[in-house]
Scaffold this motif. Structure first.
Motif, short mmCIF file in Angstrom:
data_model
loop_
_atom_site.label_atom_id
_atom_site.label_comp_id
_atom_site.label_asym_id
_atom_site.label_seq_id
_atom_site.Cartn_x
_atom_site.Cartn_y
_atom_site.Cartn_z
N UNK A 104 0.85 -1.19 0.00
CA UNK A 104 0.00 0.00 0.00
C UNK A 104 0.88 1.24 0.00
N UNK A 105 1.27 1.69 -1.21
CA UNK A 105 2.20 2.82 -1.26
C UNK A 105 1.53 4.15 -0.96
N UNK A 106 0.20 4.15 -0.67
CA UNK A 106 -0.43 5.39 -0.25
C UNK A 106 0.07 5.79 1.13
N UNK A 107 0.62 4.82 1.87
CA UNK A 107 1.17 5.12 3.20
C UNK A 107 2.65 5.45 3.15
N UNK A 108 3.25 5.35 1.97
CA UNK A 108 4.67 5.68 1.82
C UNK A 108 4.86 6.75 0.75
N UNK A 109 3.97 7.75 0.79
CA UNK A 109 4.04 8.91 -0.10
C UNK A 109 3.99 8.51 -1.58
N UNK A 110 3.36 7.36 -1.87
CA UNK A 110 3.17 6.95 -3.26
C UNK A 110 4.36 6.27 -3.90
N UNK A 111 5.45 6.07 -3.14
CA UNK A 111 6.64 5.42 -3.69
C UNK A 111 6.76 4.00 -3.14
N UNK A 112 6.79 3.02 -4.04
CA UNK A 112 6.86 1.62 -3.62
C UNK A 112 8.26 1.24 -3.18
N UNK A 113 8.32 0.23 -2.30
CA UNK A 113 9.61 -0.27 -1.83
C UNK A 113 10.37 -0.96 -2.96
N UNK A 114 9.67 -1.75 -3.76
CA UNK A 114 10.30 -2.47 -4.87
C UNK A 114 9.49 -2.24 -6.14
N UNK A 115 10.17 -1.87 -7.21
CA UNK A 115 9.55 -1.68 -8.52
C UNK A 115 10.32 -2.54 -9.52
N UNK A 116 9.61 -3.41 -10.22
CA UNK A 116 10.25 -4.27 -11.22
C UNK A 116 9.88 -3.77 -12.62
N UNK A 117 10.90 -3.47 -13.41
CA UNK A 117 10.69 -2.99 -14.78
C UNK A 117 11.60 -3.78 -15.72
N UNK A 118 11.48 -3.52 -17.01
CA UNK A 118 12.36 -4.07 -18.04
C UNK A 118 12.55 -3.02 -19.12
N UNK A 119 13.61 -3.17 -19.88
CA UNK A 119 13.79 -2.31 -21.05
C UNK A 119 12.63 -2.60 -22.01
N UNK A 120 11.92 -1.57 -22.43
CA UNK A 120 10.76 -1.74 -23.30
C UNK A 120 9.44 -1.70 -22.56
N UNK A 121 9.50 -1.67 -21.22
CA UNK A 121 8.26 -1.67 -20.43
C UNK A 121 7.56 -0.32 -20.49
N UNK A 122 6.24 -0.38 -20.40
CA UNK A 122 5.42 0.82 -20.36
C UNK A 122 5.24 1.21 -18.89
N UNK A 123 5.58 2.46 -18.54
CA UNK A 123 5.51 2.90 -17.15
C UNK A 123 4.74 4.22 -17.04
N UNK A 124 4.28 4.48 -15.83
CA UNK A 124 3.61 5.75 -15.55
C UNK A 124 4.44 6.53 -14.54
N UNK A 125 4.59 7.83 -14.79
CA UNK A 125 5.29 8.71 -13.84
C UNK A 125 4.33 9.04 -12.71
N UNK A 126 4.79 8.91 -11.47
CA UNK A 126 3.94 9.09 -10.30
C UNK A 126 4.22 10.37 -9.53
N UNK A 127 4.96 11.29 -10.14
CA UNK A 127 5.27 12.57 -9.49
C UNK A 127 5.23 13.68 -10.53
N UNK A 128 4.93 14.87 -10.11
CA UNK A 128 5.03 16.04 -10.99
C UNK A 128 6.48 16.48 -11.00
#
Length: 642
Positions: free
Chosen positions: A419-443
């Motif tokens: 529940x990253x709503x309790x950690x200012x919206x930043x997750x402890x672990x984020x798994x990505x790959x080259x070519x992955x589609x991602x969303x920016x979570x900060x202005x």
């Protein structure tokens, strides 16, 4: 016990802070009080020490917020300065002075022109202040109206307009900032904070940068709560020093509100038009009465000509009915025909079919889902299809407290991982790959489109060779430009007066995004699941109205019973319509309830996942028994969710 000849530093007792030292000896002192002959003297000393520690803490906190030698202007000052720079950059980026406003005015339809004339006439008047709410369904041209008004004011009055919205992506779509960022309103993830005045350093920054603003525009007001609305008023009064002025509401500035009350409501809060309960007044304001600014101050107007679906009249009419919670048999049949056909009979096979379908769609296709859990399931499945190596981004947390307290903090953080709503919206672990589609979570930079909700693609990473630590990630933005994003640092409270500083990339996978994130978007193609999981009034209408035509719509599930409109919003909408024109046609409340349709399940429900995980952790259950329990639960869910 502290004596006058002791050094104040001795109070720390080899601890980092006075508070830690105090709590270290507190238990021993309390126990000793039972046996010591000088009971009263010790008790007085105990209270004196407690008061002294609190005074030291207060002084330290004051120094930290105002005179920190490592950060003399403070984090808040930096954030305020960056927000005001973004405000200026957005104005410069649009080259407002070079735009032909006359041509824009000529493109306004009859509705837009009437509202435009009303706004400009009031702003030019010396005797009145604009306080206007303009309603309109999705696609009625509110964004174009905003831009026309903004350009006219800049060119003809040489003044500024501050444009804002409740979410990053909605703000970006109208070349504005989020209302919280623009006005530096308090934000605490997971619960609503109390109003906090600006510091003595920050207040002059906002006063200087906003001094030429004569009009404040707030779009998507359905998502603004009555509490946030009151905070906006208080902040503008604070910035422009109008608290003691006659008619000093909202800093005596012109205010234009836009949006549709029948779209998404505020999250965990009351509608903007709702009266405050006594409990909220006591909790947030501590006074006997708080005015309802919405009903007391604001006039009403409405845009009725739909511009988004102007090439698809039948779809536009369908959306107008869905907006008020009404659905005809013909509407239902039309939407049923947009459903994707699944051949599989298990979660796994259907999820695989959905991933295949998404991969065969154009790259601009977005999948809108009602819950975060469904987004997580789809994102994980789509990521697994990318052949490149997994890149795990682990947050770096800094906790300054005693070893004993730190153990508790780490345990709390571990429990909050999902529940990253309790950690200012930043997750402890984020798994990505080259070519992955991602969303920016900060202005990050509104001028480049780097706002909360922007979807991009990972094209490369920059790593420290010696440690393998990912230093930055190169993203391909929707504009076609590339940007190297780095970690951001946030501070959040995990226990009373115990804070964690987390450094992490503000990213999440985005093959599936929540419907709430989509409000304000205009899409050519979208895949949606509007099923039994829909939990909010107006959620289906917001999803469907993102599309410019029916041809771009693809449905995973469709449940007619989930199409609802807020009765509160309809009542308020009718009140406003009657106030504006006694002869206008109001909206009838829909009492009919539709038969619920069983979903085609493709994402294992969270409860099943949780039970499966708990069984796997218990070695006393054989693996075959675990599989029996999970399979039984899956069959139960498939057969009983109707």
């Amino acid at each position: 016990m502290f004596q006058p000849w002791n050094k104040l530093e001795d109070l720390k007792n080899e601890c980092d802070t006075y508070a830690e030292s105090f709590h270290k000896v507190k238990l021993h002192l309390t126990e000793a009080l039972k046996y010591h002959e000088k009971l009263e003297e010790l008790q007085e000393a105990f209270e004196a020490a407690k008061q002294l520690v609190q005074e030291c803490l207060d002084k330290a906190q004051k120094r930290e917020s105002q005179d920190d030698p490592d950060n003399p202007i403070g984090v808040e000052n930096i954030e305020a300065g960056e927000a005001m720079q973004d405000f200026k950059d957005l104005s410069d980026k649009n080259n407002i002075q070079e735009i032909d406003v006359s041509e824009m005015i000529g493109q306004l339809n009859m509705d837009q022109k009437r509202v435009f004339d009303r706004i400009i006439t009031t702003i030019q008047s010396d005797n009145s202040i604009l306080r206007l709410y303009v309603s309109g369904e999705g696609g009625t041209g509110k964004s174009f109206l905003i831009k026309t008004v903004t350009c006219w004011i800049k060119q003809n009055l040489e003044k500024d307009t501050a444009v804002s919205a409740p979410t990053g992506i909605a703000a970006f779509n109208i070349d504005g900032l989020t209302v919280h960022r623009l006005l530096q309103l308090p934000v605490e993830h997971g619960h609503t904070p109390k109003y906090r005045k600006l510091s003595d350093h920050v207040l002059p920054i906002l006063r200087t940068k906003l001094k030429d603003v004569i009009l404040f525009i707030i779009d998507e007001v359905s998502m603004i709560s009555n509490l946030t609305f009151m905070y906006i008023h208080l902040r503008l009064c604070e910035i422009f020093d109008t608290s003691d002025c006659d008619d000093g509401w909202f800093g005596k500035k012109h205010i234009l509100l836009l949006g549709d009350l029948l779209q998404l409501p505020p999250v965990r809060e009351d509608f903007i038009f709702a009266n405050f309960s006594k409990e909220k007044i006591d909790k947030y304001f501590g006074c006997l009465g708080v005015a309802n600014l919405w009903t007391t101050l604001f006039n009403y107007d409405e845009l009725t000509i739909n511009m988004r679906q102007k090439g698809d009249g039948s779809y536009r009419e369908l959306l107008s009915r869905v907006r008020i919670g009404l659905l005809t048999k013909s509407d239902s049949d039309i939407l049923q025909k947009r459903k994707i056909s699944f051949e599989g009979d298990s979660f796994e096979s259907r999820l695989n079919e959905l991933c295949n379908f998404i991969n065969n769609m154009t790259s601009d296709t977005v999948c809108l889902l009602p819950t975060c859990h469904m987004c997580d399931v789809l994102n994980a499945a789509m990521l697994s299809r990318i052949s490149s190596k997994e890149i795990v981004l682990v947050a770096e947390d800094t906790v300054k407290c005693s070893p004993y307290v730190k153990k508790k903090v780490l345990k709390v953080l571990e429990n909050n991982d999902e529940d990253n709503s309790k950690t200012a919206g930043l997750s402890k672990r984020i798994t990505i790959k080259i070519g992955a589609k991602v969303m920016i979570r900060r202005n990050i930079d509104a001028t480049l489109g780097l706002v909360n909700g922007t979807i991009a693609q990972v094209i490369s990473i920059v790593q420290d060779i010696s440690t393998d630590r990912v230093e930055s990630i190169k993203l391909l933005l929707p504009s076609g430009s590339e940007y190297l994003i780095q970690r951001v640092s946030v501070k959040f409270e995990v226990m009373d007066r115990v804070y964690v500083i987390r450094e992490q990339f503000p990213l999440s996978l985005s093959y599936g995004i929540t419907i709430h994130k989509s409000q304000g978007l205009s899409l050519q193609n979208a895949i949606m699941d509007i099923d039994n999981s829909v939990f909010s009034h107006g959620q289906i209408y917001v999803a469907l109205s993102r599309l410019t035509s029916l041809d771009g719509l693809h449905l995973i599930n469709f449940d007619p019973s989930s199409i609802t409109a807020s009765e509160e919003a309809i009542i308020e909408y009718n009140r406003l319509k009657r106030l504006n024109n006694a002869e206008t046609k109001t909206i009838s409340l829909v009492k009919e309830r539709y038969r619920r349709i069983k979903d085609v399940l493709w994402a294992v429900p969270k409860i099943v996942n949780s039970i499966q995980e708990s069984h796997e952790k218990e070695s006393i259950f054989p693996k075959v028994l675990n599989e029996m329990h999970v399979n039984s639960l899956q069959l139960y869910v498939q057969n009983t969710i109707v």
